[in-house]
Scaffold this motif. Sequence first.
Motif, PDB file in Angstrom:
ATOM      1  N   SER A   1       0.847  -1.184   0.000  1.00 22.75           N
ATOM      2  CA  SER A   1       0.000   0.000   0.000  1.00 22.75           C
ATOM      3  C   SER A   1       0.879   1.230   0.000  1.00 22.75           C
ATOM      4  O   SER A   1       2.044   1.177   0.331  1.00 22.75           O
ATOM      5  CB  SER A   1      -0.917   0.016   1.224  1.00 22.75           C
ATOM      6  N   ASN A   2       0.327   2.325  -0.388  1.00 24.01           N
ATOM      7  CA  ASN A   2       1.044   3.587  -0.337  1.00 24.01           C
ATOM      8  C   ASN A   2       0.561   4.412   0.853  1.00 24.01           C
ATOM      9  O   ASN A   2       0.515   5.614   0.799  1.00 24.01           O
ATOM     10  CB  ASN A   2       0.870   4.362  -1.654  1.00 24.01           C
ATOM     11  N   GLN A   3       0.192   3.743   1.943  1.00 24.26           N
ATOM     12  CA  GLN A   3      -0.223   4.427   3.158  1.00 24.26           C
ATOM     13  C   GLN A   3       1.028   4.819   3.924  1.00 24.26           C
ATOM     14  O   GLN A   3       1.890   3.999   4.177  1.00 24.26           O
ATOM     15  CB  GLN A   3      -1.092   3.508   4.022  1.00 24.26           C
ATOM     16  N   PHE A   4       1.123   6.083   4.311  1.00 25.21           N
ATOM     17  CA  PHE A   4       2.302   6.572   4.993  1.00 25.21           C
ATOM     18  C   PHE A   4       1.957   7.003   6.394  1.00 25.21           C
ATOM     19  O   PHE A   4       0.846   7.435   6.664  1.00 25.21           O
ATOM     20  CB  PHE A   4       2.901   7.765   4.243  1.00 25.21           C
ATOM     21  N   PRO A   5       2.920   6.933   7.282  1.00 26.73           N
ATOM     22  CA  PRO A   5       2.684   7.474   8.609  1.00 26.73           C
ATOM     23  C   PRO A   5       2.577   8.994   8.514  1.00 26.73           C
ATOM     24  O   PRO A   5       3.107   9.591   7.583  1.00 26.73           O
ATOM     25  CB  PRO A   5       3.950   7.065   9.383  1.00 26.73           C
ATOM     26  N   THR A   6       1.929   9.589   9.460  1.00 25.44           N
ATOM     27  CA  THR A   6       1.747  11.044   9.407  1.00 25.44           C
ATOM     28  C   THR A   6       3.069  11.782   9.526  1.00 25.44           C
ATOM     29  O   THR A   6       3.159  12.934   9.152  1.00 25.44           O
ATOM     30  CB  THR A   6       0.796  11.505  10.520  1.00 25.44           C
ATOM     31  N   LYS A   7       4.118  11.133  10.023  1.00 24.24           N
ATOM     32  CA  LYS A   7       5.388  11.826  10.182  1.00 24.24           C
ATOM     33  C   LYS A   7       6.127  12.025   8.859  1.00 24.24           C
ATOM     34  O   LYS A   7       7.037  12.822   8.790  1.00 24.24           O
ATOM     35  CB  LYS A   7       6.289  11.107  11.181  1.00 24.24           C
ATOM     36  N   LEU A   8       5.755  11.320   7.799  1.00 28.79           N
ATOM     37  CA  LEU A   8       6.371  11.542   6.492  1.00 28.79           C
ATOM     38  C   LEU A   8       5.835  12.871   5.955  1.00 28.79           C
ATOM     39  O   LEU A   8       4.634  13.085   5.901  1.00 28.79           O
ATOM     40  CB  LEU A   8       6.022  10.411   5.527  1.00 28.79           C
TER      41      LEU A   8
ATOM     42  N   ALA B   1       6.739  14.759   0.391  1.00 25.62           N
ATOM     43  CA  ALA B   1       7.233  13.428   0.029  1.00 25.62           C
ATOM     44  C   ALA B   1       6.066  12.508  -0.333  1.00 25.62           C
ATOM     45  O   ALA B   1       6.132  11.757  -1.310  1.00 25.62           O
ATOM     46  CB  ALA B   1       8.044  12.840   1.175  1.00 25.62           C
ATOM     47  N   GLN B   2       5.000  12.571   0.435  1.00 27.18           N
ATOM     48  CA  GLN B   2       3.819  11.755   0.144  1.00 27.18           C
ATOM     49  C   GLN B   2       3.286  12.073  -1.250  1.00 27.18           C
ATOM     50  O   GLN B   2       2.931  11.180  -2.015  1.00 27.18           O
ATOM     51  CB  GLN B   2       2.726  12.014   1.169  1.00 27.18           C
TER      52      GLN B   2
ATOM     53  N   SER C   1      14.166  16.385   5.521  1.00 25.42           N
ATOM     54  CA  SER C   1      13.133  16.579   6.534  1.00 25.42           C
ATOM     55  C   SER C   1      11.936  17.382   6.034  1.00 25.42           C
ATOM     56  O   SER C   1      10.857  17.319   6.603  1.00 25.42           O
ATOM     57  CB  SER C   1      13.727  17.264   7.770  1.00 25.42           C
ATOM     58  N   ARG C   2      12.115  18.135   4.938  1.00 22.88           N
ATOM     59  CA  ARG C   2      11.005  18.905   4.365  1.00 22.88           C
ATOM     60  C   ARG C   2      10.227  18.102   3.321  1.00 22.88           C
ATOM     61  O   ARG C   2       9.232  18.575   2.798  1.00 22.88           O
ATOM     62  CB  ARG C   2      11.539  20.184   3.724  1.00 22.88           C
ATOM     63  N   GLY C   3      10.727  16.915   2.964  1.00 24.97           N
ATOM     64  CA  GLY C   3      10.052  16.085   1.972  1.00 24.97           C
ATOM     65  C   GLY C   3      10.569  16.291   0.563  1.00 24.97           C
ATOM     66  O   GLY C   3       9.972  15.832  -0.397  1.00 24.97           O
ATOM     67  N   ILE C   4      11.706  16.966   0.414  1.00 22.92           N
ATOM     68  CA  ILE C   4      12.333  17.174  -0.894  1.00 22.92           C
ATOM     69  C   ILE C   4      13.262  15.987  -1.153  1.00 22.92           C
ATOM     70  O   ILE C   4      14.056  15.628  -0.280  1.00 22.92           O
ATOM     71  CB  ILE C   4      13.152  18.490  -0.924  1.00 22.92           C
ATOM     72  N   TRP C   5      13.205  15.409  -2.339  1.00 24.64           N
ATOM     73  CA  TRP C   5      14.048  14.233  -2.580  1.00 24.64           C
ATOM     74  C   TRP C   5      15.523  14.617  -2.641  1.00 24.64           C
ATOM     75  O   TRP C   5      15.888  15.647  -3.180  1.00 24.64           O
ATOM     76  CB  TRP C   5      13.619  13.479  -3.839  1.00 24.64           C
ATOM     77  N   ASP C   6      16.352  13.765  -2.067  1.00 25.43           N
ATOM     78  CA  ASP C   6      17.811  13.892  -2.122  1.00 25.43           C
ATOM     79  C   ASP C   6      18.388  12.877  -3.093  1.00 25.43           C
ATOM     80  O   ASP C   6      19.339  13.151  -3.801  1.00 25.43           O
ATOM     81  CB  ASP C   6      18.444  13.643  -0.754  1.00 25.43           C
ATOM     82  N   GLU C   7      17.815  11.677  -3.077  1.00 23.39           N
ATOM     83  CA  GLU C   7      18.290  10.596  -3.943  1.00 23.39           C
ATOM     84  C   GLU C   7      17.095   9.795  -4.448  1.00 23.39           C
ATOM     85  O   GLU C   7      16.171   9.526  -3.686  1.00 23.39           O
ATOM     86  CB  GLU C   7      19.206   9.644  -3.166  1.00 23.39           C
ATOM     87  N   ILE C   8      17.165   9.418  -5.713  1.00 22.76           N
ATOM     88  CA  ILE C   8      16.168   8.513  -6.283  1.00 22.76           C
ATOM     89  C   ILE C   8      16.951   7.436  -7.024  1.00 22.76           C
ATOM     90  O   ILE C   8      17.729   7.742  -7.924  1.00 22.76           O
ATOM     91  CB  ILE C   8      15.222   9.222  -7.268  1.00 22.76           C
TER      92      ILE C   8
ATOM     93  N   TYR D   1      16.166  12.490   7.886  1.00 21.67           N
ATOM     94  CA  TYR D   1      15.726  12.185   6.540  1.00 21.67           C
ATOM     95  C   TYR D   1      14.847  10.942   6.554  1.00 21.67           C
ATOM     96  O   TYR D   1      14.784  10.227   7.542  1.00 21.67           O
ATOM     97  CB  TYR D   1      16.907  12.043   5.575  1.00 21.67           C
ATOM     98  N   TYR D   2      14.155  10.738   5.458  1.00 14.94           N
ATOM     99  CA  TYR D   2      13.231   9.617   5.306  1.00 14.94           C
ATOM    100  C   TYR D   2      13.655   8.785   4.109  1.00 14.94           C
ATOM    101  O   TYR D   2      14.107   9.333   3.111  1.00 14.94           O
ATOM    102  CB  TYR D   2      11.802  10.129   5.077  1.00 14.94           C
TER     103      TYR D   2
END
Length: 149
Positions: free
Chosen positions: A28-35, A39-40, A80-87, A65-66
């Motif tokens: 599933s693509n359910q995320f915890p609220t802390k993400l 990013a979501q 921490s802001r949800g901006i990607w660093d690596e893909i 980071y996440y």
Amino acid sequence: MKLNLLRFAIVAILLAVVNTAPCSSQNSNQFPTKLPATAQAIVDKHFAGKSVVLVTQEMEFVRRYYVVVFSDGTKIKFDSRGIWDEIDCHRSPVPEALIPRPILDFVKKHYPGVFVTEIDRETRGYDVELSNGIDIEFNKNFQVREIDT
């Protein structure tokens, strides 16, 4: 003294286990609220067909980071802001909408039929890996700094 060291080791192990425990359910693509919401949104929009198997929140020095891991091995690291660093999409293409336009244009012009499989945002610019194994480093102004074949 030995008892204090043992207590410290046990606490450190428990904190490591808690800090890296899975934060999402499989398939599933359910995320915890802390993400972070940013990013979501990236995952929901650009990786909608992929199944999330793990979401972790980690610390690197003083920076949080996440990491989101999908069932096909694709891995995204967000700040921490949800901006990607690596893909890292391994052998699959990184969604073009996530690649800065000058990098995408350079790859399409100089390497037709090849796609970006991994992109890292770094302090000095971007590091890009292509499907043919070539690694290209760009500076912040999207000028090529180095090409490794």
